[in-house]
Design an enzyme around this catalytic site. Structure first.
Site, PDB file in Angstrom:
ATOM      1  N   SER A 149     -36.787  -5.882 -23.316  1.00  0.00           N
ATOM      2  CA  SER A 149     -38.224  -6.063 -23.288  1.00  0.00           C
ATOM      3  C   SER A 149     -38.735  -6.395 -24.686  1.00  0.00           C
ATOM      4  CB  SER A 149     -38.878  -4.781 -22.772  1.00  0.00           C
ATOM      5  OG  SER A 149     -40.257  -4.938 -22.627  1.00  0.00           O
ATOM      6  N   SER A 194     -35.798  -1.390 -24.127  1.00  0.00           N
ATOM      7  CA  SER A 194     -36.838  -1.821 -25.053  1.00  0.00           C
ATOM      8  C   SER A 194     -36.226  -2.488 -26.266  1.00  0.00           C
ATOM      9  CB  SER A 194     -37.668  -0.617 -25.518  1.00  0.00           C
ATOM     10  OG  SER A 194     -36.923   0.175 -26.430  1.00  0.00           O
ATOM     11  N   ASP A 195     -36.972  -3.418 -26.877  1.00  0.00           N
ATOM     12  CA  ASP A 195     -36.625  -3.787 -28.233  1.00  0.00           C
ATOM     13  C   ASP A 195     -36.824  -2.541 -29.088  1.00  0.00           C
ATOM     14  OD1 ASP A 195     -35.905  -5.226 -30.475  1.00  0.00           O
ATOM     15  OD2 ASP A 195     -37.171  -6.941 -29.990  1.00  0.00           O
ATOM     16  N   TRP A 196     -36.189  -2.519 -30.249  1.00  0.00           N
ATOM     17  CA  TRP A 196     -36.136  -1.291 -31.045  1.00  0.00           C
ATOM     18  C   TRP A 196     -37.533  -0.896 -31.545  1.00  0.00           C
ATOM     19  CZ3 TRP A 196     -32.207  -1.925 -28.529  1.00  0.00           C
ATOM     20  CH2 TRP A 196     -31.004  -1.245 -28.723  1.00  0.00           C
ATOM     21  N   ALA A 243     -40.144  -0.696 -29.608  1.00  0.00           N
ATOM     22  CA  ALA A 243     -41.200  -1.404 -28.882  1.00  0.00           C
ATOM     23  C   ALA A 243     -41.913  -0.500 -27.889  1.00  0.00           C
ATOM     24  CB  ALA A 243     -40.627  -2.614 -28.148  1.00  0.00           C
TER      25      ALA A 243
END
Length: 801
Positions: free
Chosen positions: A188, A221-223, A225
């Site tokens: 994401s 998730s992106d880190w 996010a």
């Protein structure tokens, strides 16, 4: 289908939530009593970094993703994926964080090099090949970044406004293609889309991805996010990473107990995580057999590079060069020795070796004087200290030595040698410089953090490169530099100590470089030296390109111009030697105002660890430049149909709709410098026959040249007059606009001189459809075009749908 409920019933709520919440920077926790090991992730668009810095276990560095797409070769993408799946297994990684399938909406996009193409079909097909290759080794992929992360400015907070038709036909299309092919994961994005942050965007992540498309994998998730506990839990996210600043964990447990999140929602997420663990062998339910680790990293990197190089201009057969006719070759440009072979940010890995353009040519021309001149240096930071005069470099952490080849060290996650992040308070670089040339030497400290630089017992610097309060992301993605001039005597050794100091727990991300520049000519003198060398050489090979400070994750470009005085260098060298070959090493389009002044232009993207070897093979005709442009190259910035990357009031509207890339160029009837699909080989091709039948076309081509070669057969669709606008949109007030033509299929062909080959290219029904509150096929007449490039049609046939 695996029944995971027996395992699920053994878990407490706290254990379930723990499987959805990063336990550190790269992994999820193990639960041994149900046979579950820790699920480990790693960055990996071009290589598998692993969970930390391991100089004794380097990573293969493939060419950039844009380079992979420039091959237009799905089988080669699958082979590249198999290599990285193999690398993942070797490094104990279960999930590779890639590929990136965001589109080349604007050439200013900072992560342009990490994405495949401006076209969703080419992007989707290359991504499917890559994903299938990785997953053959039972390693998961996370196709990213869902969705609208096509630029970097304000990426953590911007809300991207995308119309439904463009969202479906362009931006979601590659994700849908990978989901249909069986991808196991999606990442994401940081940004929001149409009013909702992507980490909590239930309409896209839950309704479309999971329910409509039937995706059974995980959404990670992106880190950092994920920022809202309940909204992200209810918005289709399955895994929140990493441990730091994570909104789940105890907060999500409490949300379930308070009734804000139903436990059934948690159970559905855990099933997906357990299924991923089973697919990758972290949960041994499927008995994943070990595949042979038989891909050679050097060979794959070399083949992708050669297949990706785009020969954009070649006047009177300037290339390939004939070694027997060469006495002296001038190789010019700072980037000819300091080879930039990969993009900045999460794409970075440390390969075992990097072959520079100069080294590659010198190796392949043993009887030729291959002379070098810097010419122009575009690097805003000094290069890492290395070479003559420098003693071996020792990085020391708590008296633990970490040997390195140059004076730089970087890691994200685990420190080297299994050291505990919490216990690291200092890092030291110890070395000695014995100058070959006396005079004013320039030393530099670059990276982020608090440093001390001591040269010859004198402290030249003590302080932090960034102001207090700078955020983690800014530190990592925006390093800074401090320079110091010292007068040194030739032949006299001088000890050099660079010390970095850390706050407790801060050493999970490290970027430290000691830079050096010896005395030498000024900028004008460097160009003059290059021009003089070119004038007395048989051919001049000028290597130009971008730098990490211009093109990287975390920020967008502000200009398409080459940095520094590189344009001036090329023009002056070309005036001195008409046989000037320019190698453009950039991950995305740059302006080439001198393109008609030079004999040849070769675009090499960021070509990976075998850069120089692949370049030498192509320049000397050992191999053919196989690439075709996956994105349009403009003549000027003002011509670009889409350029804007700056949000206004927290939003950025994709107001151009479906008219990005070549669709936009065709709409505005402006001729670019190099069109989508453009690229020359070293032979010629005739297109002899084109036939359409059912859902496929058959194209026969013949190699009419003097040597074996490779062609990329591109098939485009153009709507007839009756189908140009299509059916009304849902409100019935206006017609649905359609592009002048669009890519519908492609195939690669290899043939010997005089050989004819017939290829069959599927044309999916989607190629005839538009999104109109659902997929709608537009009936009527179409022209099917077989082409060498978008602007070079060779055969056409009229059909009716």
């Amino acid at each position: 289908m695996i029944d995971l409920d027996p395992l699920l019933r053994q878990l407490s709520l706290e254990e379930k939530v723990s499987l959805l919440t990063g336990q550190d920077f790269w992994s999820l926790p193990a639960i041994p009593r149900i046979g579950l090991g820790s699920l480990v992730m790693s960055d990996g668009p071009v290589g598998v970094r692993g969970t930390g810095y391991t100089p004794d276990d380097p990573s293969v560095a493939l060419p950039s993703p844009t380079a992979l797409a420039a091959t237009w070769d799905v089988a080669l993408a699958r082979r590249a994926g198999r290599l990285l799946g193999q690398e993942s297994r070797r490094k104990g990684v279960h999930v590779l964080l890639g590929p990136t399938v965001n589109l080349h909406r604007t050439p200013l996009g900072g992560r342009h090099f990490e994405c495949y193409s401006e076209d969703p079909l080419l992007t989707g097909e290359i991504a499917v090949g890559f994903v299938e290759g990785v997953q053959q080794h039972h390693v998961g992929t996370t196709v990213k970044h869902l969705v609208g992360n096509d630029f970097e400015t304000d990426r953590m907070t911007v809300d991207v406004r995308i119309g439904e038709r463009a969202l479906r036909e362009l931006y979601l299309a590659p994700f849908e293609r990978v989901a249909a092919a069986g991808g196991w994961g999606v990442m994401s994005a940081y940004n929001g889309v149409n009013g909702a942050p992507m980490a909590a965007n239930g309409r896209i992540q839950d309704e479309i991805l999971k329910r409509e498309w039937g995706f059974d994998g995980v959404v990670v998730s992106d880190w950092r996010a994920a920022r809202d506990t309940v909204a992200s839990a209810l918005g289709g996210l399955d895994i929140a990473m990493p441990a730091m600043d994570n909104p789940w964990g105890p907060a999500l447990v409490e949300a379930v107990r308070s009734g804000a999140v139903d436990e059934d929602v948690i159970d559905e997420k855990v099933r997906r995580v357990l299924l991923l663990a089973a697919r990758t062998g972290a949960l041994d339910l499927l008995g994943t057999p070990a595949l042979p680790l038989d891909e050679d990293g050097d060979d794959v990197a070399h083949d992708v590079a050669v297949g990706s190089f785009v020969l954009a201009r070649n006047v009177d057969g300037a290339l390939p060069l004939e070694p027997a006719e060469l006495t002296r070759v001038a190789v010019i440009g700072a980037l000819a020795t300091d080879a930039r072979v990969l993009g900045g940010g999460s794409a970075q890995v440390t390969p075992r070796h990097v072959i520079s353009p100069l080294d590659g040519l010198r190796h392949d021309l043993p009887g030729v004087d291959v002379a070098y001149a810097i010419g122009a240096d575009p690097r805003p930071f000094l290069p890492a200290a290395q070479g003559p005069g420098w003693a071996p470099f020792r990085f020391v952490i708590h008296e633990h030595d970490v040997p390195v080849e140059t004076a730089t060290i970087r890691w994200i996650g685990d420190p080297p040698a299994g050291l505990d992040v919490a216990g690291i308070t200092t890092l030291e670089l110890r070395t000695e410089l014995t100058p070959e040339v006396g005079g004013e030497h320039v030393l530099a400290v670059s990276g982020f953090g608090a440093f001390e630089l001591i040269v010859g017992g004198e402290k030249l610097y003590q302080g932090s490169l960034h102001p207090p309060g700078t955020g983690r992301a800014d530190l990592l993605l925006h390093p800074r530099e401090q320079r110091f001039t010292v007068t040194l005597e030739a032949g006299v050794p001088v000890p050099v100590l660079l010390r970095q100091n850390f706050e407790p727990g801060a050493a999970h991300s490290v970027s430290t470089t000691l830079g050096h520049r010896a005395p030498g000519p000024d900028e004008e003198g460097l160009i003059a030296e290059a021009v003089e060398l070119a004038a007395r050489s048989d051919v001049a090979v000028v290597v130009v390109g971008t730098t990490e400070q211009v093109e990287s994750e975390g920020f967008d470009r502000t200009s398409l111009a080459l940095p520094g005085r590189q344009d001036e260098l090329v023009s002056r060298v070309a005036a001195a030697n008409p046989r000037t070959i320019v190698v453009v090493n950039a991950g995305s389009p740059v302006l080439l105002p001198w393109s008609e002044e030079v004999a040849a232009v070769l675009l090499t993207w960021f070509p990976g660890q075998e850069a120089g070897a692949a370049l030498a093979d192509v320049l000397l005709g050992v191999a053919e430049p196989g690439g075709r442009l996956p994105t349009t190259w403009p003549r000027s910035e003002k011509d670009c149909p889409v350029l804007e990357v700056r949000p206004s009031d927290g939003t950025l509207g994709y107001d151009e709709g479906i008219f990005i890339g070549y669709r936009g160029w065709l709409r505005q009837a402006t001729e670019p410098l190099f069109a989508f699909g453009h690229g020359f080989g070293y032979t010629e091709w005739s297109y002899d026959h084109l036939a359409h039948s059912g859902s496929e076309v058959r194209v026969t081509v013949t190699n009419t040249g003097w040597r074996a070669g490779r062609e990329v057969v591109q098939v485009y669709l153009a709507p007839g007059a009756d189908t140009l606008t299509g059916s009304p949109d849902p409100d019935g007030d206006s017609p649905v606009e359609r592009p002048e033509r669009w890519l519908a299929g492609f195939a690669t062909v290899d043939a010997e001189p005089g050989e004819s080959v017939t290829v069959t290219i599927p044309i999916p029904e989607r190629a005839f459809q538009v999104w109109n509150d659902g997929w709608q096929t537009i009936p009527g007449p179409y022209t099917v075009i077989a082409a060498h490039a978008l602007d070079d049609p060779r055969r056409s046939v009229e059909i009716t749908i």
